[in-house]
Motif scaffolding. Structure first.
Motif, PDB file in Angstrom:
ATOM      1  N   ASN A 275      60.238   0.153 114.772  1.00  0.00           N
ATOM      2  CA  ASN A 275      60.803   0.314 113.433  1.00  0.00           C
ATOM      3  C   ASN A 275      59.846   0.940 112.430  1.00  0.00           C
ATOM      4  O   ASN A 275      60.271   1.370 111.369  1.00  0.00           O
ATOM      5  CB  ASN A 275      61.271  -1.040 112.893  1.00  0.00           C
ATOM      6  CG  ASN A 275      62.476  -1.539 113.647  1.00  0.00           C
ATOM      7  OD1 ASN A 275      63.369  -0.771 113.951  1.00  0.00           O
ATOM      8  ND2 ASN A 275      62.477  -2.811 113.971  1.00  0.00           N
ATOM      9  N   ASP A 276      58.562   0.957 112.751  1.00  0.00           N
ATOM     10  CA  ASP A 276      57.598   1.504 111.803  1.00  0.00           C
ATOM     11  C   ASP A 276      56.270   1.714 112.517  1.00  0.00           C
ATOM     12  O   ASP A 276      56.056   1.169 113.597  1.00  0.00           O
ATOM     13  CB  ASP A 276      57.406   0.555 110.607  1.00  0.00           C
ATOM     14  CG  ASP A 276      56.961   1.305 109.353  1.00  0.00           C
ATOM     15  OD1 ASP A 276      56.559   2.470 109.481  1.00  0.00           O
ATOM     16  OD2 ASP A 276      57.018   0.727 108.270  1.00  0.00           O
ATOM     17  N   THR A 277      55.398   2.508 111.923  1.00  0.00           N
ATOM     18  CA  THR A 277      54.060   2.704 112.459  1.00  0.00           C
ATOM     19  C   THR A 277      53.052   2.521 111.340  1.00  0.00           C
ATOM     20  O   THR A 277      53.174   3.148 110.297  1.00  0.00           O
ATOM     21  CB  THR A 277      53.913   4.124 113.049  1.00  0.00           C
ATOM     22  OG1 THR A 277      54.957   4.340 113.990  1.00  0.00           O
ATOM     23  CG2 THR A 277      52.583   4.261 113.754  1.00  0.00           C
TER      24      THR A 277
ATOM     25  N   ARG B 143      48.161  -1.210 119.019  1.00  0.00           N
ATOM     26  CA  ARG B 143      48.884  -2.460 119.176  1.00  0.00           C
ATOM     27  C   ARG B 143      50.383  -2.223 119.164  1.00  0.00           C
ATOM     28  O   ARG B 143      50.891  -1.471 118.351  1.00  0.00           O
ATOM     29  CB  ARG B 143      48.497  -3.394 118.029  1.00  0.00           C
ATOM     30  CG  ARG B 143      49.332  -4.640 118.013  1.00  0.00           C
ATOM     31  CD  ARG B 143      48.862  -5.676 117.020  1.00  0.00           C
ATOM     32  NE  ARG B 143      49.768  -6.792 117.213  1.00  0.00           N
ATOM     33  CZ  ARG B 143      50.545  -7.288 116.264  1.00  0.00           C
ATOM     34  NH1 ARG B 143      50.504  -6.817 115.061  1.00  0.00           N
ATOM     35  NH2 ARG B 143      51.363  -8.269 116.534  1.00  0.00           N
ATOM     36  N   ALA B 144      51.089  -2.867 120.113  1.00  0.00           N
ATOM     37  CA  ALA B 144      52.549  -2.895 120.091  1.00  0.00           C
ATOM     38  C   ALA B 144      52.968  -4.222 119.457  1.00  0.00           C
ATOM     39  O   ALA B 144      52.129  -4.983 118.995  1.00  0.00           O
ATOM     40  CB  ALA B 144      53.104  -2.764 121.499  1.00  0.00           C
ATOM     41  N   VAL B 145      54.261  -4.514 119.442  1.00  0.00           N
ATOM     42  CA  VAL B 145      54.725  -5.748 118.802  1.00  0.00           C
ATOM     43  C   VAL B 145      54.169  -6.959 119.537  1.00  0.00           C
ATOM     44  O   VAL B 145      53.590  -7.864 118.953  1.00  0.00           O
ATOM     45  CB  VAL B 145      56.259  -5.795 118.752  1.00  0.00           C
ATOM     46  CG1 VAL B 145      56.716  -7.058 118.053  1.00  0.00           C
ATOM     47  CG2 VAL B 145      56.782  -4.590 118.005  1.00  0.00           C
ATOM     48  N   GLY B 146      54.344  -6.974 120.866  1.00  0.00           N
ATOM     49  CA  GLY B 146      53.729  -8.025 121.668  1.00  0.00           C
ATOM     50  C   GLY B 146      54.330  -9.397 121.443  1.00  0.00           C
ATOM     51  O   GLY B 146      55.447  -9.519 120.943  1.00  0.00           O
ATOM     52  N   GLY B 147      53.595 -10.438 121.801  1.00  0.00           N
ATOM     53  CA  GLY B 147      54.144 -11.790 121.760  1.00  0.00           C
ATOM     54  C   GLY B 147      55.249 -11.893 122.789  1.00  0.00           C
ATOM     55  O   GLY B 147      55.112 -11.376 123.896  1.00  0.00           O
ATOM     56  N   ASN B 148      56.369 -12.526 122.433  1.00  0.00           N
ATOM     57  CA  ASN B 148      57.452 -12.569 123.420  1.00  0.00           C
ATOM     58  C   ASN B 148      58.410 -11.391 123.250  1.00  0.00           C
ATOM     59  O   ASN B 148      59.470 -11.382 123.842  1.00  0.00           O
ATOM     60  CB  ASN B 148      58.197 -13.904 123.351  1.00  0.00           C
ATOM     61  CG  ASN B 148      58.909 -14.087 122.021  1.00  0.00           C
ATOM     62  OD1 ASN B 148      58.861 -13.221 121.155  1.00  0.00           O
ATOM     63  ND2 ASN B 148      59.560 -15.219 121.857  1.00  0.00           N
TER      64      ASN B 148
ATOM     65  N   LYS C 233      56.046  -5.181 124.818  1.00  0.00           N
ATOM     66  CA  LYS C 233      54.624  -4.854 124.877  1.00  0.00           C
ATOM     67  C   LYS C 233      54.425  -3.352 125.026  1.00  0.00           C
ATOM     68  O   LYS C 233      53.316  -2.885 125.295  1.00  0.00           O
ATOM     69  CB  LYS C 233      53.973  -5.616 126.033  1.00  0.00           C
ATOM     70  CG  LYS C 233      53.857  -7.095 125.678  1.00  0.00           C
ATOM     71  CD  LYS C 233      53.839  -8.000 126.868  1.00  0.00           C
ATOM     72  CE  LYS C 233      54.069  -9.435 126.456  1.00  0.00           C
ATOM     73  NZ  LYS C 233      55.459  -9.715 126.051  1.00  0.00           N
ATOM     74  N   THR C 234      55.500  -2.587 124.822  1.00  0.00           N
ATOM     75  CA  THR C 234      55.418  -1.134 124.859  1.00  0.00           C
ATOM     76  C   THR C 234      55.191  -0.626 123.439  1.00  0.00           C
ATOM     77  O   THR C 234      55.911  -1.010 122.531  1.00  0.00           O
ATOM     78  CB  THR C 234      56.744  -0.543 125.373  1.00  0.00           C
ATOM     79  OG1 THR C 234      57.151  -1.264 126.529  1.00  0.00           O
ATOM     80  CG2 THR C 234      56.585   0.917 125.704  1.00  0.00           C
ATOM     81  N   ALA C 235      54.190   0.239 123.271  1.00  0.00           N
ATOM     82  CA  ALA C 235      53.941   0.786 121.937  1.00  0.00           C
ATOM     83  C   ALA C 235      55.091   1.692 121.531  1.00  0.00           C
ATOM     84  O   ALA C 235      55.731   2.311 122.377  1.00  0.00           O
ATOM     85  CB  ALA C 235      52.630   1.562 121.925  1.00  0.00           C
ATOM     86  N   GLY C 236      55.370   1.757 120.238  1.00  0.00           N
ATOM     87  CA  GLY C 236      56.498   2.534 119.731  1.00  0.00           C
ATOM     88  C   GLY C 236      56.239   4.034 119.800  1.00  0.00           C
ATOM     89  O   GLY C 236      55.166   4.474 120.212  1.00  0.00           O
TER      90      GLY C 236
ATOM     91  N   THR D 109      47.401  -5.366 121.935  1.00  0.00           N
ATOM     92  CA  THR D 109      48.715  -5.998 121.864  1.00  0.00           C
ATOM     93  C   THR D 109      48.604  -7.473 122.242  1.00  0.00           C
ATOM     94  O   THR D 109      48.024  -7.791 123.281  1.00  0.00           O
ATOM     95  CB  THR D 109      49.683  -5.295 122.830  1.00  0.00           C
ATOM     96  OG1 THR D 109      49.742  -3.911 122.493  1.00  0.00           O
ATOM     97  CG2 THR D 109      51.074  -5.893 122.728  1.00  0.00           C
ATOM     98  N   PRO D 110      49.124  -8.371 121.400  1.00  0.00           N
ATOM     99  CA  PRO D 110      49.017  -9.788 121.738  1.00  0.00           C
ATOM    100  C   PRO D 110      49.844 -10.126 122.972  1.00  0.00           C
ATOM    101  O   PRO D 110      51.027  -9.799 123.034  1.00  0.00           O
ATOM    102  CB  PRO D 110      49.554 -10.506 120.496  1.00  0.00           C
ATOM    103  CG  PRO D 110      50.260  -9.480 119.708  1.00  0.00           C
ATOM    104  CD  PRO D 110      49.728  -8.145 120.092  1.00  0.00           C
TER     105      PRO D 110
END
Length: 149
Positions: free
Chosen positions: A36-38, A96-101, A104-107, A131-132
């Motif tokens: 959604n954003d960078t 970093r991608a969104v990560g967590g649950n 994990k793919t960068a936008g 990425t977390p």
């Protein structure tokens, strides 16, 4: 007091004093690329002081374009100019991608932001993915039967 007034004539120079133009002065580029954003966020090496931060949404007007490679490129170019003004000419990259649950793919903006920084004449040091990654996570959204398309 002489605090508020700067000397006339000499351009004001930020960054570390008495380093030559050939010395690499490193900052850290935290590139956070969601779908959604960078964000292109430059800090000092400790990560405590922000030097420049520009997002894709600050560069384009349509909401759907915030994460686009083009917006990321414009953001990175802006950031590079701000860095040069503040005496930073080399960057370590933390991608970093969104990560967590979540994903994990960068936008889509990640590659082009990095490329634009390199093209703008910043020297690149180490590139790292931050990425977390959960070792065991909370339940992911989508319910028992998953997202049905």
């Amino acid at each position: 007091s002489t605090m508020g007034k700067k000397e006339e004539g000499a351009p004001v120079k930020y960054g570390p004093a008495n380093v030559g133009d050939d010395t690499h002065v490193f900052g850290v580029a935290h590139i956070y690329a969601s779908f959604n954003d960078t964000f292109v966020h430059i800090t000092d090496l400790s990560g405590r002081e922000t030097i420049a931060k520009v997002t894709g949404g600050m560069k384009v007007k349509a909401d759907r374009d915030e994460s686009s490679p083009y917006a990321a490129m414009l953001a990175a170019q802006d950031v590079a100019v701000m860095c040069k003004n503040r005496g930073i000419n080399a960057l370590h990259i933390k991608l970093r991608a969104v990560g967590g649950n979540k994903t994990k793919t960068a936008g889509p903006g990640a590659q082009s932001a990095l490329r634009a920084l390199a093209r703008a004449g910043m020297r690149l040091g180490r590139i790292e993915d931050v990425t977390p990654t959960p070792t065991d996570s909370t339940r992911r959204k989508g319910g028992r039967r998953g997202r049905r398309l």
